[in-house]
Design a protein around this motif. Sequence first.
Motif, short mmCIF file in Angstrom:
data_model
loop_
_atom_site.label_atom_id
_atom_site.label_comp_id
_atom_site.label_asym_id
_atom_site.label_seq_id
_atom_site.Cartn_x
_atom_site.Cartn_y
_atom_site.Cartn_z
N GLN A 116 0.83 -1.20 0.00
CA GLN A 116 0.00 0.00 0.00
C GLN A 116 0.87 1.26 0.00
O GLN A 116 0.55 2.25 -0.67
N LEU A 117 1.98 1.22 0.72
CA LEU A 117 2.88 2.37 0.76
C LEU A 117 3.45 2.67 -0.63
O LEU A 117 3.60 3.83 -1.01
N VAL A 118 3.75 1.62 -1.37
CA VAL A 118 4.23 1.80 -2.74
C VAL A 118 3.16 2.49 -3.58
O VAL A 118 3.43 3.42 -4.34
N GLN A 119 1.90 2.05 -3.43
CA GLN A 119 0.80 2.64 -4.19
C GLN A 119 0.61 4.11 -3.85
O GLN A 119 0.28 4.93 -4.72
N PHE A 120 0.83 4.47 -2.58
CA PHE A 120 0.65 5.86 -2.15
C PHE A 120 1.86 6.72 -2.48
O PHE A 120 1.81 7.94 -2.33
N GLY A 121 2.97 6.10 -2.87
CA GLY A 121 4.16 6.85 -3.21
C GLY A 121 5.06 7.17 -2.03
O GLY A 121 5.84 8.12 -2.08
N VAL A 122 4.98 6.35 -0.96
CA VAL A 122 5.88 6.51 0.18
C VAL A 122 7.14 5.69 -0.09
O VAL A 122 7.08 4.47 -0.16
N PRO A 123 8.30 6.32 -0.26
CA PRO A 123 9.52 5.59 -0.62
C PRO A 123 10.04 4.74 0.54
O PRO A 123 9.82 5.09 1.72
N ASP A 124 10.73 3.65 0.22
CA ASP A 124 11.18 2.76 1.27
C ASP A 124 12.37 3.29 2.06
O ASP A 124 12.75 2.71 3.08
N ASP A 125 12.97 4.41 1.63
CA ASP A 125 14.05 4.99 2.43
C ASP A 125 13.53 5.96 3.49
O ASP A 125 14.30 6.62 4.17
N ALA A 126 12.20 6.01 3.66
CA ALA A 126 11.60 6.85 4.69
C ALA A 126 11.27 6.06 5.95
O ALA A 126 10.81 6.64 6.94
N TRP A 127 11.51 4.75 5.94
CA TRP A 127 11.16 3.93 7.09
C TRP A 127 12.04 2.68 7.14
O TRP A 127 12.67 2.31 6.14
N ASP A 128 12.07 2.04 8.31
CA ASP A 128 12.89 0.85 8.50
C ASP A 128 12.06 -0.42 8.62
O ASP A 128 12.43 -1.46 8.08
N THR A 129 10.96 -0.37 9.34
CA THR A 129 10.16 -1.56 9.57
C THR A 129 8.74 -1.14 9.92
O THR A 129 8.45 0.06 10.10
#
Length: 290
Positions: free
Chosen positions: A66-79
Amino acid sequence: MSQIISSLTEVSDRYDALFVDLWGCVHNGVHALPEAVAALQTYRKTGGKVVLVTNSPRPRAGVTKQLVQFGVPDDAWDTIATSGDSARSAMFRGVVGQKVHLIGYPGDERFFEPIGVVKDPIDVQIVPLEQAEGIVCTGPRDPMANPATMRPEFLMAKQLGLKLLCANPDIVVDRGEVREWCAGALAQLYTEMGGESLYFGKPHPPIYDLARRRLFELGVDVPDSNILAIGDGVLTDIAGAMGEDIDSLFISGGLAAAETKTVTQPEPDALSAYLEKEMSAPTFTIGHLR
């Protein structure tokens, strides 16, 4: 009085980890909030760890998609720690029985997919209400419908003595400009009618235990005094942080934007009146995460 700050960087160097709410803080249910994403990216570059702590009933893998769909990049969070994973663990340990009645959105059957962290999980089966040993509520079937429409079904469930497992304690969320009901509203109604509801997301302890485990899995051991919880719900994010004795940053421009008169920043008197009314005491407040 909660200290009003203008950016996360004003206080972030005091903390080694953040427990960050998603909906209303990092995204609005439609797309990512750019300033919030940038703030988390900056924090992580200093070595801080970001645990996304969400009352989503989805498993961690589902929230990641869902984060990918919303455009939240994976370098903004760890887990990620989700209410769904915490509730699923309890369900597969049998807290509401083996035969359960599902209340939720179409597609929420994924909640019943196997989970690897429970030893000897029970074989949970979805059945009609009259055959059930308990209820699993992932959300209302129609998020726009008044929860009161569930009264006849809940009356029968109460008469059967069924416990209700609530996979998302949130009462409402704002999807863009539209406010929707969540599973917490149904669980609240069931409790008011005399039924028993079990909660595993914020503000209740199980999800914070899961968040700490997720943090430990990253190879760091962070004391509670070095964790800052961030969220826009005083009854969930802030109440949970207070219960865990964790410092908190209240995002006033989310669910309480109208009450706190927040456009860019909250109006101090309105914020004070709102927090006093809700008996809430966040350590810090900011209009929007940035």
